[in-house]
Write a protein that holds these residues in place. Structure first.
Motif, PDB file in Angstrom:
ATOM      1  N   SER A  37       0.874  -1.180   0.000  1.00  0.00           N
ATOM      2  CA  SER A  37       0.000   0.000   0.000  1.00  0.00           C
ATOM      3  C   SER A  37       0.904   1.221   0.000  1.00  0.00           C
ATOM      4  N   ARG A  38       0.789   1.989  -1.065  1.00  0.00           N
ATOM      5  CA  ARG A  38       1.580   3.216  -1.206  1.00  0.00           C
ATOM      6  C   ARG A  38       0.577   4.375  -1.206  1.00  0.00           C
ATOM      7  N   ASN A  39       0.439   5.023  -0.036  1.00  0.00           N
ATOM      8  CA  ASN A  39      -0.576   6.074   0.144  1.00  0.00           C
ATOM      9  C   ASN A  39      -1.968   5.588  -0.266  1.00  0.00           C
ATOM     10  N   GLY A  40      -2.279   4.352   0.063  1.00  0.00           N
ATOM     11  CA  GLY A  40      -3.606   3.813  -0.210  1.00  0.00           C
ATOM     12  C   GLY A  40      -3.785   3.200  -1.583  1.00  0.00           C
ATOM     13  N   VAL A  41      -2.758   3.224  -2.400  1.00  0.00           N
ATOM     14  CA  VAL A  41      -2.834   2.632  -3.743  1.00  0.00           C
ATOM     15  C   VAL A  41      -2.092   1.298  -3.725  1.00  0.00           C
ATOM     16  N   ALA A  42      -2.786   0.259  -4.172  1.00  0.00           N
ATOM     17  CA  ALA A  42      -2.210  -1.088  -4.187  1.00  0.00           C
ATOM     18  C   ALA A  42      -1.181  -1.227  -5.299  1.00  0.00           C
ATOM     19  N   GLU A  43      -0.064  -1.856  -4.955  1.00  0.00           N
ATOM     20  CA  GLU A  43       1.002  -2.116  -5.927  1.00  0.00           C
ATOM     21  C   GLU A  43       1.500  -3.544  -5.717  1.00  0.00           C
ATOM     22  N   ALA A  44       1.244  -4.405  -6.693  1.00  0.00           N
ATOM     23  CA  ALA A  44       1.735  -5.784  -6.604  1.00  0.00           C
ATOM     24  C   ALA A  44       3.252  -5.755  -6.758  1.00  0.00           C
ATOM     25  N   LEU A  45       3.952  -6.330  -5.794  1.00  0.00           N
ATOM     26  CA  LEU A  45       5.416  -6.372  -5.854  1.00  0.00           C
ATOM     27  C   LEU A  45       5.916  -7.689  -6.433  1.00  0.00           C
ATOM     28  N   THR A  46       5.038  -8.680  -6.502  1.00  0.00           N
ATOM     29  CA  THR A  46       5.401  -9.966  -7.090  1.00  0.00           C
ATOM     30  C   THR A  46       4.454 -10.258  -8.243  1.00  0.00           C
ATOM     31  N   SER A  47       4.870 -11.154  -9.082  1.00  0.00           N
ATOM     32  CA  SER A  47       4.054 -11.567 -10.229  1.00  0.00           C
ATOM     33  C   SER A  47       3.758 -13.053 -10.090  1.00  0.00           C
ATOM     34  N   ASP A  48       2.489 -13.408 -10.191  1.00  0.00           N
ATOM     35  CA  ASP A  48       2.089 -14.811 -10.058  1.00  0.00           C
ATOM     36  C   ASP A  48       2.691 -15.641 -11.186  1.00  0.00           C
ATOM     37  N   HIS A  49       3.154 -16.824 -10.850  1.00  0.00           N
ATOM     38  CA  HIS A  49       3.747 -17.716 -11.839  1.00  0.00           C
ATOM     39  C   HIS A  49       2.691 -18.674 -12.371  1.00  0.00           C
ATOM     40  N   HIS A  50       1.764 -18.118 -13.130  1.00  0.00           N
ATOM     41  CA  HIS A  50       0.744 -18.942 -13.776  1.00  0.00           C
ATOM     42  C   HIS A  50       1.281 -19.436 -15.109  1.00  0.00           C
ATOM     43  N   VAL A  51       0.832 -20.593 -15.488  1.00  0.00           N
ATOM     44  CA  VAL A  51       1.270 -21.193 -16.753  1.00  0.00           C
ATOM     45  C   VAL A  51       0.829 -20.325 -17.931  1.00  0.00           C
ATOM     46  N   SER A  52      -0.195 -19.513 -17.746  1.00  0.00           N
ATOM     47  CA  SER A  52      -0.682 -18.638 -18.816  1.00  0.00           C
ATOM     48  C   SER A  52       0.284 -17.484 -19.116  1.00  0.00           C
ATOM     49  N   ARG A  53       1.251 -17.213 -18.221  1.00  0.00           N
ATOM     50  CA  ARG A  53       2.241 -16.176 -18.506  1.00  0.00           C
ATOM     51  C   ARG A  53       3.084 -16.600 -19.695  1.00  0.00           C
ATOM     52  N   GLN A  54       3.213 -15.735 -20.664  1.00  0.00           N
ATOM     53  CA  GLN A  54       3.920 -16.072 -21.905  1.00  0.00           C
ATOM     54  C   GLN A  54       5.363 -16.502 -21.645  1.00  0.00           C
ATOM     55  N   ASP A  55       6.080 -15.797 -20.754  1.00  0.00           N
ATOM     56  CA  ASP A  55       7.472 -16.144 -20.497  1.00  0.00           C
ATOM     57  C   ASP A  55       7.591 -17.511 -19.814  1.00  0.00           C
ATOM     58  N   GLU A  56       6.677 -17.825 -18.914  1.00  0.00           N
ATOM     59  CA  GLU A  56       6.718 -19.114 -18.229  1.00  0.00           C
ATOM     60  C   GLU A  56       6.342 -20.241 -19.194  1.00  0.00           C
ATOM     61  N   ARG A  57       5.353 -19.990 -20.018  1.00  0.00           N
ATOM     62  CA  ARG A  57       4.940 -20.991 -21.013  1.00  0.00           C
ATOM     63  C   ARG A  57       6.095 -21.290 -21.977  1.00  0.00           C
ATOM     64  N   ALA A  58       6.766 -20.249 -22.431  1.00  0.00           N
ATOM     65  CA  ALA A  58       7.892 -20.427 -23.358  1.00  0.00           C
ATOM     66  C   ALA A  58       9.012 -21.226 -22.684  1.00  0.00           C
ATOM     67  N   ARG A  59       9.292 -20.957 -21.413  1.00  0.00           N
ATOM     68  CA  ARG A  59      10.331 -21.692 -20.683  1.00  0.00           C
ATOM     69  C   ARG A  59       9.985 -23.175 -20.602  1.00  0.00           C
ATOM     70  N   ILE A  60       8.741 -23.474 -20.281  1.00  0.00           N
ATOM     71  CA  ILE A  60       8.286 -24.866 -20.164  1.00  0.00           C
ATOM     72  C   ILE A  60       8.377 -25.584 -21.505  1.00  0.00           C
ATOM     73  N   GLU A  61       7.903 -24.952 -22.550  1.00  0.00           N
ATOM     74  CA  GLU A  61       7.920 -25.567 -23.887  1.00  0.00           C
ATOM     75  C   GLU A  61       9.349 -25.747 -24.393  1.00  0.00           C
ATOM     76  N   ALA A  62      10.252 -24.812 -24.057  1.00  0.00           N
ATOM     77  CA  ALA A  62      11.652 -24.939 -24.461  1.00  0.00           C
ATOM     78  C   ALA A  62      12.312 -26.145 -23.799  1.00  0.00           C
ATOM     79  N   LEU A  63      11.770 -26.562 -22.645  1.00  0.00           N
ATOM     80  CA  LEU A  63      12.295 -27.732 -21.935  1.00  0.00           C
ATOM     81  C   LEU A  63      11.590 -29.024 -22.351  1.00  0.00           C
ATOM     82  N   GLY A  64      10.732 -28.943 -23.368  1.00  0.00           N
ATOM     83  CA  GLY A  64      10.061 -30.139 -23.861  1.00  0.00           C
ATOM     84  C   GLY A  64       8.728 -30.445 -23.212  1.00  0.00           C
ATOM     85  N   GLY A  65       8.247 -29.559 -22.342  1.00  0.00           N
ATOM     86  CA  GLY A  65       6.938 -29.757 -21.719  1.00  0.00           C
ATOM     87  C   GLY A  65       5.843 -29.192 -22.595  1.00  0.00           C
TER      88      GLY A  65
END
Length: 180
Positions: A37-65
């Motif tokens: 909370s920054r003066n009442g405004v929410a700021e996500a400091l982390t990013s969820d590691h969902h499989v739908s994230r393009q970078d995570e999906r690409a990493r998985i597929e590059a490993l043969g998954g």
């Protein structure tokens, strides 16, 4: 690695925070989240590691998954919806435990940090959580972060099936000197 040696099935996600000399460092593998909370405004400091994230999906597929859409959710090998977690021995080739980490200087406008599991964030937005917590923790003589945690868990349970909800609030405003 120690968790995997125990030969226990299943897995877990987590979020951590460390405060040192005015710096805040947060890390997460999975879908637990840190919200500032920054003066009442929410700021996500982390990013969820969902499989739908393009970078995570690409990493998985590059490993043969493979990633597919199963029962309304993107999943690894038709199974898990997170791409990073501790455990998951049978998916360890693609599901890593390495967290993403972010650090920042705690500024006077930084009020509090909410660390919580996905069962909260799946039902409560970042801003809703900050709005609920703020009256319990900001500009009052006796802050009540524990009561705010309970209210967040109740809100989540009212909105859907009750699951594993973990919530922690860390007050930051007392950790930084404010101009007089």
């Amino acid at each position: 690695m120690d968790f995997l040696k125990e030969d226990v099935g299943g897995s877990t996600c987590c979020v951590t925070a460390m405060i040192h000399k005015g710096d805040l460092v947060v890390s997460n593998p999975g879908d637990c989240r840190a919200v500032l909370s920054r003066n009442g405004v929410a700021e996500a400091l982390t990013s969820d590691h969902h499989v739908s994230r393009q970078d995570e999906r690409a990493r998985i597929e590059a490993l043969g998954g493979y990633v597919d859409f199963c029962h309304g959710v993107w999943r690894i090998q038709g199974s898990l919806a997170v791409s990073r977690a501790i455990g998951n021995k049978h998916l360890k080739q693609w599901v890593i435990a390495e967290p993403e980490t972010k650090s920042l200087k705690i500024q006077p406008e930084c009020e509090f940090l909410i660390l919580a599991s996905d069962d909260l964030w799946n039902k409560v937005t970042n801003q809703e959580a900050v709005n609920l917590v703020r009256p319990f923790c900001v500009d009052i003589d006796k802050p009540e972060p524990f009561s705010a945690c309970k209210k967040l868990a109740e809100l989540s349970s009212w909105r859907g099936p009750f699951g594993d909800i973990s919530v922690m609030i860390i007050q930051l405003e007392r950790l930084v000197s404010r101009p007089v």
